[in-house]
Design a protein around this motif. Structure first.
Motif, short mmCIF file in Angstrom:
data_model
loop_
_atom_site.label_atom_id
_atom_site.label_comp_id
_atom_site.label_asym_id
_atom_site.label_seq_id
_atom_site.Cartn_x
_atom_site.Cartn_y
_atom_site.Cartn_z
N ASN A 117 4.07 -1.43 6.90
CA ASN A 117 3.95 -2.57 5.79
C ASN A 117 2.41 -2.76 5.41
OD1 ASN A 117 6.88 -2.94 6.13
ND2 ASN A 117 6.42 -4.51 7.70
N THR A 118 1.65 -2.53 6.22
CA THR A 118 0.23 -2.86 5.78
C THR A 118 0.07 -1.40 4.84
OG1 THR A 118 -0.25 -3.94 7.92
CG2 THR A 118 -2.16 -2.75 6.42
N GLY A 119 0.38 -0.53 4.99
CA GLY A 119 0.07 0.81 4.11
C GLY A 119 0.86 0.60 2.80
N ILE A 120 1.85 0.20 2.74
CA ILE A 120 2.74 -0.28 1.47
C ILE A 120 1.99 -1.31 0.88
CG2 ILE A 120 4.71 -0.93 0.51
CD1 ILE A 120 6.22 0.33 2.93
N SER A 121 1.40 -2.32 1.52
CA SER A 121 0.83 -3.42 0.58
C SER A 121 -0.53 -2.96 0.01
CB SER A 121 0.51 -4.58 1.67
OG SER A 121 -0.58 -4.23 2.68
N LYS A 122 -1.31 -2.04 0.71
CA LYS A 122 -2.36 -1.48 0.17
C LYS A 122 -2.28 -0.42 -0.67
CE LYS A 122 -5.36 -2.21 4.51
NZ LYS A 122 -6.50 -2.58 3.92
N PHE A 123 -1.13 0.41 -0.64
CA PHE A 123 -0.96 1.66 -1.38
C PHE A 123 0.64 1.69 -1.87
CE2 PHE A 123 -3.80 2.61 1.96
CZ PHE A 123 -5.06 2.94 1.30
#
Length: 362
Positions: A117-123
């Motif tokens: 989820n953090t990865g999707i929010s950043k990228f």
């Protein structure tokens, strides 16, 4: 539509390796994942996070790590005819053996979802991350959130003109078609669950049609959703709309024929079954022929069927193997006596799946 099941190992791995003088954390992690050494994986992840905290591949590696940690497997012995556990042939000549059922423990998996989820929010334009999450939601039968994530991806894609990226921030060659094919595959997956998924199929299809109003596959999926809801009027209206766009599409033709048969309109049912005989593949022709005979003999209307999808490696196959290649279908849909009429969900038709679980790039 039947969806193939894949192991969850390295859900988001790829074949894009860029040799550098510095340590290649991604390659090192994949080697450790292959060896199964989780202790060394954890040490490497900590080192990687300290050195490159904003590396997109780091979030993918953490996701894979926790998915692997959460995985459980229950092995069941298929007993022989006399009840022994020996691997001997049964009374019908069928070999005895073992079967296994894969599951996932909630807590390690939730940590994996937190990282992705953090990865999707950043990228947000990294489609591999989104599909990795979507795949695991499906593996855990969380179809409500699978649908939400899929709808979110479709909507976001429209804001970036579908300029999606894949592993190592590589651009997909045909991002729009790749995404649509993957969507169809996920629709096929949730269709297999049964009538309870009608609203999810409807929402996904309507979202696609908002941006691609002439997308025949999604029109057919929407018609299928109405059929599952036993709304034959809207189902027929939607299938006929798809037929006006693609008059030789035998899956759509078969769907229309089935609806007319359900409505008791034998004349129109036979007319569209005859069109299916004209344009369909052998499986469709056999089905249409059988239905014409049934109607002529006035037998009860059968339950719905799902036609076989077009050939194509599934989108998920690509994610773990190598760089994107052109998709071709491989899966087949079979009759489902619990579902309503057949549908053209190229979901099972035009996408690829990785041995790792995610759709890959095309």
């Amino acid at each position: 539509m039947n969806m193939k099941r894949f192991s969850t190992f390295l859900l988001l791995s790829t074949a894009f390796s860029v040799p550098t003088i510095a340590q290649n954390y991604k390659q090192d992690f994949e080697k450790l994942s292959t060896s199964g050494d989780t202790t060394k994986q954890r040490v490497l992840l900590a080192k990687w996070e300290k050195a490159k905290p904003n590396d997109a591949e780091l979030y993918i590696a953490y996701f894979n790590y926790y998915v692997s940690k959460s995985k459980t497997e229950v092995v069941t012995i298929n007993h022989t005819a006399n009840g022994s556990n020996a691997l001997k042939a049964g009374k019908n000549g069928d070999p005895a053996g073992y079967t296994s059922e894969v599951g996932y423990k909630k807590e390690p998996l939730n940590k994996g979802f937190k990282y992705i989820n953090t990865g999707i929010s950043k990228f947000p334009n990294r489609l591999d991350m989104r599909f990795g999450k979507i795949y695991m939601l499906g593996e855990n039968y969380n179809y409500t959130n699978l649908t939400k994530e899929l709808v979110s991806a479709i909507n976001y894609g429209s804001t970036i003109d579908n300029k999606w990226k894949w592993s190592d921030n590589k651009a997909l060659e045909k991002p729009e078609q790749f995404m649509l094919n993957a969507v169809q595959e996920y629709v096929a997956q949730i269709y297999n669950v049964g009538k309870s998924q009608a609203d999810n199929i409807k929402l996904i299809s309507e979202t696609v049609l908002k941006y691609y109003p002439k997308h025949v596959e999604s029109l057919s999926d929407l018609g299928l959703a109405y059929t599952l809801k036993e709304d034959t009027e809207n189902a027929l209206k939607t299938f006929l709309k798809a037929n006006a766009i693609a008059p030789k599409d035998y899956i759509v033709l078969n769907n229309i024929a089935n609806i007319y048969a359900k409505k008791g309109d034998d004349e129109h049912a036979v007319m569209y079954y005859e069109q299916t005989l004209k344009y369909g593949d052998q499986e469709a022709k056999d089905l249409a022929s059988a239905e014409i005979k049934r109607i002529n003999s006035k037998k009860p209307v059968p339950k719905a069927t799902m036609p076989k999808p077009a050939t194509a490696k599934t989108s998920a196959e690509k994610a773990t193997n190598s760089k994107p290649t052109t998709a071709k279908t491989v899966s087949k849909t079979k009759t489902d006596t619990d579902k309503s009429n057949s549908s053209k969900s190229t979901a099972a038709k035009n996408t690829k799946k990785p041995t790792s679980k995610m759709p890959s790039k095309n």
